[in-house]
Design a protein around this motif. Structure first.
Motif, PDB file in Angstrom:
ATOM      1  N   GLU A   1       0.878  -1.285   0.023  1.00 11.12           N
ATOM      2  CA  GLU A   1       0.046  -0.057  -0.138  1.00 11.12           C
ATOM      3  C   GLU A   1       0.865   1.214   0.119  1.00 11.12           C
ATOM      4  O   GLU A   1       0.381   2.360  -0.783  1.00 11.12           O
ATOM      5  CB  GLU A   1      -1.014  -0.025   1.106  1.00 11.12           C
ATOM      6  N   ARG A   2       1.757   1.204   0.858  1.00 11.90           N
ATOM      7  CA  ARG A   2       2.585   2.538   0.980  1.00 11.90           C
ATOM      8  C   ARG A   2       3.460   2.642  -0.336  1.00 11.90           C
ATOM      9  O   ARG A   2       3.481   3.872  -0.888  1.00 11.90           O
ATOM     10  CB  ARG A   2       3.832   2.324   2.090  1.00 11.90           C
ATOM     11  N   PHE A   3       3.928   1.643  -1.284  1.00  9.97           N
ATOM     12  CA  PHE A   3       4.680   1.965  -2.254  1.00  9.97           C
ATOM     13  C   PHE A   3       3.607   1.992  -3.656  1.00  9.97           C
ATOM     14  O   PHE A   3       3.939   2.091  -4.787  1.00  9.97           O
ATOM     15  CB  PHE A   3       5.625   0.734  -2.556  1.00  9.97           C
ATOM     16  N   GLU A   4       2.312   1.920  -3.180  1.00 10.03           N
ATOM     17  CA  GLU A   4       1.267   2.046  -4.303  1.00 10.03           C
ATOM     18  C   GLU A   4       1.475   1.063  -5.274  1.00 10.03           C
ATOM     19  O   GLU A   4       1.432   1.400  -6.514  1.00 10.03           O
ATOM     20  CB  GLU A   4       0.962   3.466  -4.596  1.00 10.03           C
ATOM     21  N   VAL A   5       1.691  -0.433  -5.100  1.00  8.36           N
ATOM     22  CA  VAL A   5       1.870  -1.469  -6.160  1.00  8.36           C
ATOM     23  C   VAL A   5       0.718  -1.678  -6.719  1.00  8.36           C
ATOM     24  O   VAL A   5      -0.147  -2.013  -6.046  1.00  8.36           O
ATOM     25  CB  VAL A   5       2.740  -2.545  -5.386  1.00  8.36           C
ATOM     26  N   THR A   6       0.698  -2.083  -8.166  1.00  4.60           N
ATOM     27  CA  THR A   6      -0.415  -2.229  -8.750  1.00  4.60           C
ATOM     28  C   THR A   6      -0.069  -3.571  -9.713  1.00  4.60           C
ATOM     29  O   THR A   6       1.111  -4.003  -9.440  1.00  4.60           O
ATOM     30  CB  THR A   6      -0.712  -1.032  -9.964  1.00  4.60           C
TER      31      THR A   6
ATOM     32  N   THR B   1       3.836  -4.757 -11.545  1.00  2.00           N
ATOM     33  CA  THR B   1       4.999  -3.430 -11.577  1.00  2.00           C
ATOM     34  C   THR B   1       6.113  -4.014 -10.911  1.00  2.00           C
ATOM     35  O   THR B   1       6.942  -3.525 -11.041  1.00  2.00           O
ATOM     36  CB  THR B   1       4.079  -2.454 -10.855  1.00  2.00           C
TER      37      THR B   1
END
Length: 319
Positions: free
Chosen positions: A13-18, A21
């Protein structure tokens, strides 16, 4: 593993991983080969939709605990690269280094990994331990090249605080000539040097990610993460980490610190330094180093010819 899973979800979540990626995965620190592959399964399930196709997934392994069953289990999970902490093929040296495996176990583990299907296999060697000679190190390198590997990491022994050798720093010998000797012996057998300590016909994408200062998640006790302009430090003590998994210390980095890191990482590897990050005076000094044949310039990138003088070159650039 539950704590690891908890932190991983937090970091994603912190790294906003989609989806698709994540570029590389590295399982290391401690001894991954003592953990049953089944315990890694929830982690891999979590990461599966987020990784790009064909990514490099590496695990470290100790030769004495990387059994055929363990290696096969990791291979089934999707791990496609294994790095063995061999250190030496000399039994006396292994004992002195406090390693619990024998030369025969190291050879067998690497051969087994190859038979299972691992295409990318690496091993670590250590030099400048007290008593190291060109003869001993040449023998280590010859043994390594008889095995189905495509990568070697050759590290000079360093004494870390809190380790067995901290009270006996004399076990590390000072012999710069051995560094050049080890490099020459590995390169002449066909492996290309792409960082001060790393050689291969294959170049680790994960390693290069660090040297390019890409963002990376550090998940686990003491695993450092990096995002944009700050580092993240989870608790190092395992028992405490399990209790306070998300107690993560942040360290912001200044522009000057980030620039310095890019210079050090770039000039000790084949990544190099983009002229765009240099100010006018630094660019002038970099051009002078090109003129003196200490650096080469390729497509706006300054590259180092001799990784062993990287620190001196960086200090000169910084003025």
């Amino acid at each position: 593993m539950l704590a690891l899973e908890k932190q991983l979800k937090f970091e994603l979540e912190r790294f906003e991983v989609t989806e698709q990626t994540i570029e590389t995965i590295f399982i290391g620190g401690g001894t991954p080969s003592t953990v049953n592959p089944l315990l890694y399964q929830p982690i891999f399930e979590l990461l599966k939709p987020l990784i790009k196709n064909g990514v490099e997934i590496t695990t470290e392994a100790n030769p004495n605990s990387a059994t055929k069953v363990w290696l096969a289990g990791m291979f089934e999970l999707g791990v496609n690269r294994v790095s063995f902490g061999v250190q030496s093929f000399n039994a006396k040296k292994l004992k002195a280094l406090n390693r619990s495996h024998s030369p025969q176990q190291a050879i067998k583990a690497i051969q087994t990994a190859h038979e299972i299907g691992f295409k990318n296999i690496s091993l670590d060697l250590i030099y400048n331990y007290q008593g190291d000679t060109k003869g001993l190190l040449k023998s280590d390198i010859e043994h390594a090249f008889k095995l189905p590997i495509n990568h070697i990491s050759a590290y000079e022994l360093t004494i870390e605080g809190g380790t067995k050798f901290a009270s006996t720093p004399s076990v590390r010998q000072e012999d710069d000539e051995l560094a050049f000797f080890v490099t020459k012996e590995i390169k002449k057998r066909g492996f290309r040097q792409y960082e001060i300590s790393n050689f291969g016909t294959y170049q680790s994408e994960h390693n290069k990610g660090y040297w390019e200062l890409k963002d990376y998640m550090g998940v686990g006790a003491g695993a450092v993460g990096f995002l944009k302009d700050r580092r993240y430090y989870p608790i190092t003590d395992i028992e405490l980490y399990i209790q306070e998994t998300l107690n993560i210390h942040e360290e912001p980095l200044t522009k000057e610190e980030l620039l310095t890191e890019k210079l050090f990482l770039g000039l000790r590897s084949n990544i190099g330094v983009d002229e765009k990050i240099l100010d006018k005076e630094m660019k002038k000094r970099a051009d002078f180093l090109v003129e003196k044949e200490k650096l080469v310039k390729e497509n706006m990138i300054y590259k180092n010819i001799n990784y062993f003088i990287a620190d001196e070159l960086v200090l000169y650039l910084l003025g």
